[in-house]
Design a protein around this motif. Structure first.
Motif, PDB file in Angstrom:
ATOM      1  N   THR A  25      -3.093   0.656  -4.006  1.00  0.00           N
ATOM      2  CA  THR A  25      -2.675  -0.649  -3.730  1.00  0.00           C
ATOM      3  C   THR A  25      -1.902  -1.107  -4.823  1.00  0.00           C
TER       4      THR A  25
ATOM      5  N   ARG B 243      -4.408   7.055  -1.117  1.00  0.00           N
ATOM      6  CA  ARG B 243      -3.813   5.685  -1.025  1.00  0.00           C
ATOM      7  C   ARG B 243      -4.225   4.827  -2.256  1.00  0.00           C
TER       8      ARG B 243
ATOM      9  N   GLU C  62       0.932   5.472  -0.253  1.00  0.00           N
ATOM     10  CA  GLU C  62       0.259   6.731   0.278  1.00  0.00           C
ATOM     11  C   GLU C  62       0.871   7.897  -0.350  1.00  0.00           C
TER      12      GLU C  62
ATOM     13  N   THR D 180       3.485   2.197   2.864  1.00  0.00           N
ATOM     14  CA  THR D 180       3.090   2.124   4.403  1.00  0.00           C
ATOM     15  C   THR D 180       2.659   0.968   4.809  1.00  0.00           C
TER      16      THR D 180
ATOM     17  N   GLU E 101       5.571   9.245  -2.781  1.00  0.00           N
ATOM     18  CA  GLU E 101       4.736   8.211  -2.099  1.00  0.00           C
ATOM     19  C   GLU E 101       5.614   7.592  -1.202  1.00  0.00           C
TER      20      GLU E 101
ATOM     21  N   THR F   6       0.885  -1.087   0.046  1.00  0.00           N
ATOM     22  CA  THR F   6       0.115   0.253  -0.080  1.00  0.00           C
ATOM     23  C   THR F   6       0.828   1.385  -0.151  1.00  0.00           C
TER      24      THR F   6
END
Lengths: 782, 156, 272
Positions: free
Chosen positions: C146, C144, C139, C168, C165, C137
């Motif tokens: 995937t 957010r 962010e 996370t 990015e 994942t």
């Protein structure tokens, strides 16, 4: 010699080390732990080329960086001499001059070119990154093969070729022996280039007091006295103004048996800026610029009879010197030549060594220094002879051992004492029977593993003495003697000042044991000072497994002199004749009247009072001895191991390792075992894991501990240590050296085991999984 | 530019400013003069710089001092109290588990944590547990013996 | 040994961290455990202008168990992954891989997110994530997203994360028949080659460490595998590979190792 009682901590006892406590609690003092007022940190910019002319050095940006005191190049520092070499085997070899900071030309990647001095190491590193050096690259020769090729670029233009020196020794009837031999075996056996990797890198703190013109240098060195002498010569200052100190030193293995460019540069820079200068080598610098070791190929040939008797040996070694001569560079292959027949009585020998310059880091002593190379070559070719004859590897060795000692080899060395059959017999007794091994071998084959066993029977030489022979046979500038002072204070406590310079060998403990035995005072009453030229009489330091046989004996002799002087004082105190006194447990007593006695401590007090001294006896109890033994010592032994090779990947695991060593009498068996463990691990490193690799342009590809793999606890097997005891006749303690024996013995034993597992004649080290896999792919059989 | 940090080392709190790039090992050695923690490489291989950071063994050459802000650090100088050696230090002494002593502080710091995690390790587990600490002197034989002795409580 | 100077930022939330990354316009690097990044900075092979130290963002830690998958916060250390019961039982390949990374000290600091975001082709976790068909994942300023493992690893030390990015968390499906076999010379070392196998009945997903500029799926093995023919299927492990050569091993040997280790990984996975 007094005999140590069972409760004693004297000679022969496994006494725990007095060095340990400070080292265990973080209170050791290594070079990097020192801070001096105003001290500047030195960072070094090194050549990025293997061979090039320096066309420009741009330093203005670096000089403008915050915290920077100075930026210096080869043009800024004056030296009275180049980086020294203390070995000239023929006396006729030209030593090319190498300025401590390169001037005009560089000859290996990593050669120091410019330095930054700054208030802290971060600022120094930042400024060093801002120095721009322009080069005009020259063709480089990276291997001896390239260097020896017709028309090869020369590493040193002033020389006729890249051949630095040819050494030769031959007996008269070698060709005849080969002509009448039943069997001749030949093999090229390689000792790859290694890097020492003591866990502490090099480091130096140089403090030139420009007012008094005194230079104090703390250096992570094995040889503080040599360093002082060379600092004086290279920096052009009186030796009496120079003090060299080896503080706690975090391992050396020969890499710190040297006087390096950086030490001279730090001293000269300190003089230039008028402040102390600290340089701590980074590991990546250590790989690039500290001398390397081994880098020797052996072209071996043996002539033998069908019953396994070796008639003659031809050995031609090619030694890669690297780009320059470091302190003992030429000595190393000379030692190989001397020990080329190994533990065997080979009547006829023809040995030559071609020593070659290349554009690589200079090579010099590495744990064993020429003897591991010799031993590996002779042990491997003995295995190959056994294979050729269909005879067991132990039997072919046994048939060639010298039977009487002292034994003079065809090279001319006199092996002092030995019982080579004895160590081999003990190894065999400790090893599994052949039947057990064969059973396990079958079982292992079912698991996809090939088992093999290997052994080596080695002899080595240590303590390069007597000094005249060190010069004539080895071309050494220094001799081979050692000094010691034993000073008994008025309270009966003793300070030993030794010329040896330990860095892990435990001399403070062993020398205290010797003193306890000689003087009958408690072990804990003895302090040992080493490594400081301001305190110690000249001494040669610690290398080549020499310290106990030469330096320990000097301690023994000095302590004996103290005791015999004390006997005279005691006789006066007891109003008896000196000859009528007995000495036991630190007490002089009159024979037959044990109540008439005086302790060593009481004698010491009286000797320093100098009251009622006997006729002709001077005050004090303080004796210094310089000991130059009549011959070297020759430790020997038999090592065996078993390996398990994974058939699919070629990965080797050593499943058992047995060492049987004979280093004569033993002062501290715990320390001796520890030296063997470390030596064996180092030799296993050479056999299986380590190797410095350059690319075709002379760039080091193994420049960190990621690529240059030294083994961890997982890779090293448990090492069983055993001994036989054959005292040396060349010193009164009957001792020999042990620091390098494990390294010398283990490499061929491990390689022999892998070759046995695979059914091949020989393999080039390190036996990385891929090397072994390729050998199996080519059709090695179980 | 310096950054304020408060780091407790061996029970003593140090509030000071450090350049962000300062490695924890240099903070300990150069700023606090705790020179028992050593540097043996520049690639996180050798483990000579091992300390405990909030109770865990870490290589202090691969931690920034700013990352340790607010943390508790223990160095070799902090493992023994009142002049008594820690049982692991004693075991190293009694089994001759050190020679030059340079890797030793890191080795001891790792070994203590090894036993905390596994109080009765096999020899293989000891060797595996020390895989991050390189020694060039001892061949590891007596280091393994030291950990074994400390585990069994058999020290003289 | 000495990193180049950098600005240091210590965000207390992911949003802060993303803002800081944006501020430095691609010249900043995210610092997690630092065990990939700091060694490179010490050798000055990396010299970012700024480090965004996410080490204090509590939301990035921890392991969450769901019926089909396990979610692991980016800051979870290798030691924590290796020691988590839920991972050992639900996804043994991940536990054994984490337990074999580096050494004790490295595992105490190195993080799953850092290892994956660093995308070192000799690192173990990228191949394992690929074999597991896991996902990361990320962010960033746009929220957010995937990223499937297959889309994450782009090239040598390169992922499809954009510079602003932050990775996370990592999500791995449960896979009890899974194993990773690593081959190196010294215990603490990076893999020369590693093979990850995740078996579901008669199908398998296989990925390799150390044979290219990024972790590589062994598609030919997967195609050939029928649920029992481990040796035959593994024989295809090097099909189409162009493995690199270095001082540790040649490409040819790496290809050979790939075949051996894939078979061993398949066998180990099926034996679980």
């Amino acid at each position: 010699m007094a005999i140590a009682s069972e409760q004693s901590k004297g000679i022969g006892q496994a006494v725990h080390r007095k060095e340990d406590r400070k080292l265990l609690t973080g209170k050791g003092r290594y070079v990097d732990d020192l801070k001096l007022p105003g001290m500047q940190h030195m960072a070094i910019v090194r050549s990025t080329h293997a061979h090039a002319d320096i066309t420009a050095i741009e330093t203005s940006q670096a000089k403008a960086m915050p915290g920077v005191t100075a930026v210096l190049t080869g043009e800024d520092l004056e030296f009275a001499a180049g980086v020294p070499c203390a070995s000239n085997p023929t006396g006729e070899m030209v030593h090319p001059v190498r300025p401590p900071l390169a001037k005009g030309r560089v000859r290996h990647a990593g050669e120091p070119v410019a330095v930054v001095l700054a208030s802290d190491r971060y600022a120094a590193a930042d400024a060093a990154a801002m120095i721009e050096i322009s080069y005009s690259p020259l063709p480089a020769v990276v291997t001896p093969e390239e260097a020896l090729a017709d028309g090869a670029p020369r590493v040193h233009e002033e020389l006729d070729s890249n051949v630095a020196l040819v050494l030769a020794h031959s007996t008269d009837n070698v060709d005849d022996a080969f002509a009448k031999a039943d069997v001749v075996v030949k093999q090229t056996i390689r000792n790859q280039r290694l890097i020492h990797v003591p866990i502490e890198t090099r480091g130096v703190v140089a403090d030139w007091n420009t007012a008094s013109d005194e230079l104090t240098v703390h250096s992570s060195t094995q040889v503080p006295h040599f360093l002082r002498t060379f600092l004086a010569i290279v920096c052009g200052v009186s030796e009496a103004k120079v003090r060299a100190i080896a503080p706690d030193v975090g391992g050396g293995f020969g890499s710190k048996l040297n006087a390096y460019a950086e030490e001279f540069v730090a001293a000269a820079a300190s003089r230039k800026i008028g402040a102390p200068v600290k340089w701590i080598e980074e590991r990546s610098e250590a790989m690039l610029a500290t001398c390397h070791g081994r880098a020797q190929d052996a072209h071996m040939e043996l002539a033998a009879t069908t019953d396994g008797k070796v008639l003659a040996m031809r050995a031609h070694y090619v030694q890669d010197y690297g780009s320059y001569l470091q302190m003992l560079t030429p000595l190393i292959s000379q030692l190989t030549l001397l020990m080329s027949p190994g533990a065997y009585a080979i009547p006829e020998v023809d040995v030559t060594v071609t020593n070659v310059y290349t554009n690589t880091v200079p090579t010099d002593a590495l744990r064993g220094a020429g003897r591991p190379e010799a031993t590996h070559a002779i042990e491997r070719i003995m295995d190959i002879l056994a294979l050729e004859l269909g005879m067991s590897r132990t039997e072919v060795r046994r048939r060639n051992f010298p039977q009487e000692f002292p034994f003079t080899t065809a090279i001319g060395l006199m092996y002092d004492s030995g019982d080579y059959e004895g160590t081999l017999a003990k190894l065999l007794e400790l090893s599994d029977s052949k039947a057990d091994f064969e059973r396990r071998r079958q079982e292992a084959a079912a698991r996809g593993k090939r088992l093999g066993r290997g052994l080596s029977t080695y002899v080595e030489v240590c303590g390069f003495v007597p000094s005249d022979v060190a010069r004539s046979a080895l071309g050494l500038t220094p001799g081979g003697w050692e000094s010691s002072t034993v000073r008994m204070h008025p309270t009966g406590k003793v300070t030993v000042i030794t010329g040896t310079s330990p860095h892990g060998q435990g001399h403070a403990t062993s020398w205290s044991q010797i003193v306890e035995t000689e003087l009958g005072i408690p072990f804990d009453d003895v302090e040992v000072i080493h490594g400081d030229t301001a305190f110690a009489p000249y001494g040669l330091g610690t290398y080549g497994s020499r310290s106990l046989a030469v330096g320990g004996t000097a301690v023994h002799l000095a302590a004996t002199k103290v005791r015999e002087k004390a006997r005279l004082v005691a006789a006066q105190m007891l109003e008896a004749a000196a000859d009528d006194l007995e000495f036991s447990g630190g007490t002089f007593s009159v024979k037959g009247s044990p109540d008439k006695s005086v302790t060593m401590q009481e004698v010491a007090f009286r000797a320093w009072q100098a009251f009622e001294m006997p006729e002709g006896v001077t005050p004090g109890l303080d004796e210094t001895v310089f000991f130059d033994p009549p011959n070297c010592v020759f430790p020997f032994g038999a090592h065996g191991c078993e390996v398990e090779v994974d058939e699919e990947t070629g990965k080797v695991e050593i499943t058992s390792y047995i060492a049987v060593d004979d280093c004569g009498n033993v002062v501290n068996p715990m320390i001796v075992d520890g030296q063997v463990h470390g030596g064996v691990a180092h030799g296993i490193g050479q056999a299986l894991y380590e190797g410095a690799v350059y690319d075709a342009n002379g760039q080091l590809l193994t420049g960190s501990l990621v690529e240059y793999v030294i083994p961890s606890a997982v890779e090293i097997p448990s090492i069983q240590t055993h001994r036989t005891v054959t005292p040396s006749p060349t010193n009164p303690l009957g001792v020999k050296g042990i620091g390098e024996a494990g390294t010398i013995a283990s490499t061929p034993a491990v390689v022999g085991a892998v070759c046995h597992a695979l059914g091949v004649r020989d393999l080039d080290m390190p036996l990385q999984p891929e090397t072994v896999w390729r050998a199996m792919e080519k059709g090695g059989t179980a | 530019m310096k950054r304020a940090v408060t780091i407790s080392v061996n029970g003593v709190s140090h509030a000071t400013g450090v350049e962000p790039r300062t490695l924890l090992v240099h903070f300990l050695r150069e700023h606090l003069n705790l020179t028992g923690t050593h540097v043996g490489c520049d690639t996180s291989n050798c483990g000579a710089c091992t300390v405990w950071l909030d109770g865990m063994a870490v290589k202090s050459c691969t931690v920034l001092a700013v990352q340790a802000d607010g943390s508790e650090v223990t160095t070799i100088e902090g493992v023994s109290a009142n002049g008594e050696l820690h049982p692991m230090q004693r075991a190293f002494h009694e089994t001759h588990g050190l020679q030059c002593g340079y890797c030793t502080p890191g080795m001891v710091m790792a070994a203590i944590k090894l036993l905390e995690a596994n109080p009765d390790p096999s020899d293989a587990e000891i060797r595996r547990g020390l895989e991050g600490n390189l020694c060039r002197c001892t061949g590891y034989e007596n280091i393994v013996a030291a950990v074994r002795a400390a585990a069994s409580g058999v020290t003289v | 040994m000495i990193p180049q100077a950098f600005e240091y930022e210590q965000p207390s939330s992911v949003a802060d961290a993303i803002a800081m990354l944006g501020k430095h316009g691609g010249e900043a690097r995210v610092l997690a455990g630092g065990h990939s990044l700091l060694p490179m900075m010490k050798l000055r092979l990396a010299a970012p202008d700024a480090l965004i130290d996410i080490g204090r963002i509590a939301s990035l830690r921890g392991i969450t168990d769901t019926p089909d998958a396990i979610t692991i916060g980016a800051l979870t250390t290798h030691a924590e992954v290796a020691g988590a019961e839920v991972i050992a039982s639900g996804c043994p390949i991940l536990a054994e891989t984490a337990a074999g990374i580096g050494d004790l000290q490295v595992r105490n600091r190195g993080t799953i997110g850092g290892s994956i975001a660093n995308a070192d082709p000799h690192g173990d976790l990228p191949a394992v994530l690929l074999a597991l068909d896991g996902e990361a994942t990320a962010e960033g300023p746009n929220g957010r997203r995937t990223i499937a493992a297959a889309d994450l690893f782009v090239d040598y030390l390169q992922t499809s994360l954009s510079p602003d990015e932050i990775l996370t968390e990592v999500r791995v499906p449960k896979a009890s028949n899974s194993a990773y076999v690593k081959f190196n010379r010294r215990a603490q070392d990076w893999a020369i080659v590693g093979a990850a196998a995740v078996v579901h009945g008669s199908s398998a997903r296989i990925a390799l460490t150390g044979v290219g500029s990024k972790p590589v799926r062994a598609a030919a093995v997967e195609a050939a595998f029928d649920g029992s023919n481990t040796a035959e299927a593994a024989g295809h492990a090097a099909d189409g590979l162009d493995a690199p050569s270095d001082t540790a091993a040649s490409g040819e040997y790496r290809a050979h190792l790939a075949r051996v280790l894939v078979r061993r990984a398949l066998e180990a996975a099926m034996a679980r």
